[in-house]
Design a protein around this motif. Structure first.
Motif, PDB file in Angstrom:
ATOM      1  N   GLY A 289       0.859  -1.207   0.000  1.00  0.00           N
ATOM      2  CA  GLY A 289       0.000   0.000   0.000  1.00  0.00           C
ATOM      3  C   GLY A 289       0.880   1.236   0.000  1.00  0.00           C
ATOM      4  O   GLY A 289       1.185   1.785   1.058  1.00  0.00           O
ATOM      5  N   ALA A 290       1.290   1.673  -1.198  1.00  0.00           N
ATOM      6  CA  ALA A 290       2.171   2.854  -1.287  1.00  0.00           C
ATOM      7  C   ALA A 290       1.366   4.116  -1.582  1.00  0.00           C
ATOM      8  O   ALA A 290       1.927   5.205  -1.664  1.00  0.00           O
ATOM      9  N   ALA A 291       0.045   3.961  -1.757  1.00  0.00           N
ATOM     10  CA  ALA A 291      -0.777   5.138  -2.075  1.00  0.00           C
ATOM     11  C   ALA A 291      -0.951   6.016  -0.847  1.00  0.00           C
ATOM     12  O   ALA A 291      -0.940   5.527   0.282  1.00  0.00           O
ATOM     13  N   VAL A 293      -3.622   7.489   0.570  1.00  0.00           N
ATOM     14  CA  VAL A 293      -5.090   7.473   0.512  1.00  0.00           C
ATOM     15  C   VAL A 293      -5.633   8.557   1.447  1.00  0.00           C
ATOM     16  O   VAL A 293      -5.143   8.700   2.573  1.00  0.00           O
ATOM     17  N   ALA A 294      -6.635   9.283   0.981  1.00  0.00           N
ATOM     18  CA  ALA A 294      -7.239  10.297   1.861  1.00  0.00           C
ATOM     19  C   ALA A 294      -7.810   9.621   3.095  1.00  0.00           C
ATOM     20  O   ALA A 294      -8.444   8.571   2.991  1.00  0.00           O
ATOM     21  N   ASP A 295      -7.553  10.199   4.251  1.00  0.00           N
ATOM     22  CA  ASP A 295      -8.106   9.625   5.484  1.00  0.00           C
ATOM     23  C   ASP A 295      -9.574  10.027   5.654  1.00  0.00           C
ATOM     24  O   ASP A 295     -10.340   9.330   6.295  1.00  0.00           O
ATOM     25  N   THR A 320     -12.507   7.589   5.705  1.00  0.00           N
ATOM     26  CA  THR A 320     -12.577   6.608   4.603  1.00  0.00           C
ATOM     27  C   THR A 320     -12.282   5.229   5.180  1.00  0.00           C
ATOM     28  O   THR A 320     -11.776   5.107   6.289  1.00  0.00           O
ATOM     29  N   ASN A 321     -12.561   4.198   4.395  1.00  0.00           N
ATOM     30  CA  ASN A 321     -12.198   2.836   4.819  1.00  0.00           C
ATOM     31  C   ASN A 321     -10.692   2.699   4.773  1.00  0.00           C
ATOM     32  O   ASN A 321     -10.064   3.167   3.813  1.00  0.00           O
ATOM     33  N   ASP A 322     -10.103   2.060   5.759  1.00  0.00           N
ATOM     34  CA  ASP A 322      -8.661   1.817   5.715  1.00  0.00           C
ATOM     35  C   ASP A 322      -8.409   0.573   4.853  1.00  0.00           C
ATOM     36  O   ASP A 322      -8.723  -0.550   5.253  1.00  0.00           O
ATOM     37  N   GLY A 338       2.836  -1.764   4.406  1.00  0.00           N
ATOM     38  CA  GLY A 338       2.278  -0.412   4.413  1.00  0.00           C
ATOM     39  C   GLY A 338       3.363   0.645   4.375  1.00  0.00           C
ATOM     40  O   GLY A 338       4.559   0.334   4.515  1.00  0.00           O
ATOM     41  N   PHE A 339       2.957   1.873   4.187  1.00  0.00           N
ATOM     42  CA  PHE A 339       3.872   3.013   4.233  1.00  0.00           C
ATOM     43  C   PHE A 339       3.418   3.957   5.341  1.00  0.00           C
ATOM     44  O   PHE A 339       2.223   4.039   5.646  1.00  0.00           O
ATOM     45  N   LYS A 353       1.393   1.721  13.651  1.00  0.00           N
ATOM     46  CA  LYS A 353       0.631   1.293  12.464  1.00  0.00           C
ATOM     47  C   LYS A 353       0.895  -0.165  12.133  1.00  0.00           C
ATOM     48  O   LYS A 353      -0.006  -0.896  11.746  1.00  0.00           O
ATOM     49  N   LYS A 357      -2.552  -2.103  12.389  1.00  0.00           N
ATOM     50  CA  LYS A 357      -3.107  -2.550  11.097  1.00  0.00           C
ATOM     51  C   LYS A 357      -2.714  -4.000  10.793  1.00  0.00           C
ATOM     52  O   LYS A 357      -3.010  -4.509   9.723  1.00  0.00           O
TER      53      LYS A 357
HETATM   54  O1  C5P Z   1      -2.740   5.512   8.876  1.00  0.00           O
HETATM   55  P1  C5P Z   1      -1.987   6.101   7.743  1.00  0.00           P
HETATM   56  O2  C5P Z   1      -2.862   6.701   6.682  1.00  0.00           O
HETATM   57  O3  C5P Z   1      -0.866   7.012   8.118  1.00  0.00           O
HETATM   58  O4  C5P Z   1      -1.255   4.810   7.105  1.00  0.00           O
HETATM   59  C1  C5P Z   1      -0.569   4.865   5.890  1.00  0.00           C
HETATM   60  C2  C5P Z   1      -0.699   3.544   5.205  1.00  0.00           C
HETATM   61  O5  C5P Z   1      -2.042   3.134   5.199  1.00  0.00           O
HETATM   62  C3  C5P Z   1      -0.283   3.618   3.753  1.00  0.00           C
HETATM   63  O6  C5P Z   1       0.292   2.384   3.403  1.00  0.00           O
HETATM   64  C4  C5P Z   1      -1.611   3.836   3.026  1.00  0.00           C
HETATM   65  O7  C5P Z   1      -1.577   3.322   1.707  1.00  0.00           O
HETATM   66  C5  C5P Z   1      -2.577   3.057   3.897  1.00  0.00           C
HETATM   67  N1  C5P Z   1      -3.943   3.598   3.950  1.00  0.00           N
HETATM   68  C6  C5P Z   1      -4.966   2.860   3.393  1.00  0.00           C
HETATM   69  N2  C5P Z   1      -6.252   3.321   3.452  1.00  0.00           N
HETATM   70  C7  C5P Z   1      -6.525   4.495   4.039  1.00  0.00           C
HETATM   71  C8  C5P Z   1      -5.502   5.257   4.627  1.00  0.00           C
HETATM   72  C9  C5P Z   1      -4.199   4.780   4.544  1.00  0.00           C
HETATM   73  O8  C5P Z   1      -4.720   1.787   2.837  1.00  0.00           O
HETATM   74  N3  C5P Z   1      -7.783   4.917   4.065  1.00  0.00           N
END
Ligand code: C5P
Length: 418
Positions: A289-291, A293-295, A320-322, A338-339, A353, A357
């Motif tokens: 998961g290198a994106a 993603v908007a929280d 948003t969904n994690d 994860g990143f 994390k 996670k």
């Molecule tokens: O919790 P945080 O957003 O800092 O964690 C970062 C990691 O979680 C990244 O690898 C990002 O791709 C992933 N992430 C995700 N879904 C989200 C938020 C973050 O997969 N809604």
């Protein structure tokens, strides 16, 4: 082993090509001041046991004499497409077939533009078209020329056509300006050419990677996003392909070209990324998961453009969904990486994390600092897993991605053999 190989960042990451001896390298020299560095490059290649032939553009011969390259390569230098003597000795087609590798160093903006558009009006550009071997290009030019959109578009096109770009370096330029555009050092180019960067450590595995930012729309014209460029995720996809994996890349909106052999799924919002990743994850052995993603995303998206009426306004956001946490909770989850991009407390946030996670590995990096992070060509990573950690020093994202892929493979194998 030659001295420059001994200075490789970490030799355990490299496997040497067994065919170095007698490897045929065709070096194309175009007209830039960095042409003088190519003399040293030819010398280093010969020292490694390569056979070298040099092709020069007409303007290159104004910077350095063909005789220099003739002496260093031990072969006649080719300069003309339609020269009767050279044609009989070795036609452009025979030269292209002779080469195991074509390297253009220095590559000016002009030869880059010609190659990316398929022009063939001199020997070097014709050889590029005729070549069926791997092609490497080491650009050298003024920093403004390098940053010009059209140059970057040409570079992206060449990358998409499978050319390996040996990125220019930062520093003082012959014109007196400072910036990105100096040709890479001969030892670095030599290393890239002769050293296979990555072992086939993910052979046959299905790897899913998410990259880039997401966009959360407020109305038809506005959205909330972040500074992610997607460069790290795309570099990881490229490195995973090189390591033998079958790669699916779920990408937010970026200005990057994905490697040809990658299955690219383009998305815009966090919700779309969630859907795309969750549809693929059960069929993959590794998820990275290198994106960014908007929280949070706006609770509603207005169908009409929001008007500026009130002095203050409020946008209500919902979590948003994690994606990452959901992937790691699957019944048979892939190896999950994860990143964590942090402005403070890097290690403690990353460890939190990793555990919360339930990840196999997390790669943490600083953001908001001078070097590295979002939209930078370079980055450094602090990688953690449950029983250990490793620091990957500040380096080009391409190299960093290769090292992270190797680390993922090591930990993946360890997990699957214990
Ligand atoms: O919790 P945080 O957003 O800092 O964690 C970062 C990691 O979680 C990244 O690898 C990002 O791709 C992933 N992430 C995700 N879904 C989200 C938020 C973050 O997969 N809604």
């Amino acid at each position: 082993m030659e001295e420059f190989f001994q200075t490789c960042h970490n030799t355990t990451f490299y496997s040497f090509l067994s065919m170095t001896i007698n490897k045929h390298i065709l070096v194309g020299v175009s007209g830039g001041i960095a042409a003088y560095k190519s003399a040293e490059l030819v010398r280093l290649l010969r020292k490694q046991g390569c056979e070298v032939r040099v092709v020069m553009t007409e303007s290159a011969t104004q910077f350095i004499s063909p005789l220099t390259f003739q002496a260093l390569s031990g072969n006649p230098v080719h300069t003309e497409l339609l020269n009767a003597d050279a044609e009989t000795a070795m036609s452009h087609i025979s030269l292209a077939r002779w080469a195991d590798v074509l390297l253009i160093a220095p590559a000016t903006a002009n030869i880059i533009a010609k190659c990316s558009h398929g022009l063939a009006n001199d020997l070097l550009s014709t050889l590029y078209l005729a070549a069926e071997c791997p092609v490497y290009i080491a650009p050298a030019m003024n920093q403004a020329m390098w940053h010009k959109t059209v140059t970057q578009e040409n570079i992206a096109k060449l990358k998409a056509h499978g050319v390996t770009i040996i990125n220019p370096e930062q520093g003082e330029q012959a014109c007196g300006e400072t910036g990105l555009g100096r040709m890479s050092e001969p030892a670095t180019i030599c290393e890239r050419l002769l050293v296979q960067p990555i072992a086939p450590c993910l052979q046959g595995l299905r790897v899913l990677i998410s990259a880039g930012p997401t966009r959360e729309p407020l109305d038809p014209v506005r959205y909330i996003t972040n500074r992610s460029s997607g460069k790290m995720g795309y570099a990881l996809a490229r490195a995973a392909v090189q390591a033998g994996a079958k790669v699916t890349l779920v990408s937010g909106p970026v200005n990057l070209v994905a490697p040809d052999s990658v299955e690219l799924l383009q998305v815009e919002t966090a919700a779309q990324m969630y859907e795309a990743v969750m549809a693929q994850a059960p069929y993959c052995e590794l998820y990275i998961g290198a994106a960014a993603v908007a929280d949070y995303s706006p609770i509603t998206t207005e169908s009409q453009k929001i008007k500026k009426q009130a002095r203050q306004t409020t946008i209500i956001l919902q979590k948003t969904n994690d994606i990452l946490a959901t992937v790691s909770q699957l019944n048979t989850p892939p190896f999950t990486v994860g990143f964590a991009a942090e402005t403070d407390n890097l290690e403690s946030y990353a460890q939190k994390k990793l555990h919360e996670k339930n990840l196999d590995m997390i790669a943490a990096n600083w953001v908001g600092r001078e070097q590295g992070g979002f939209d930078s060509e370079q980055n450094a990573l602090q990688v953690f897993w449950k029983t250990g950690q490793k620091t990957l020093a500040m380096m080009d994202k391409t190299k960093l991605a290769e090292q992270l892929i190797l680390l993922c493979a090591e930990r993946f194998n360890e997990k699957n053999t214990t």
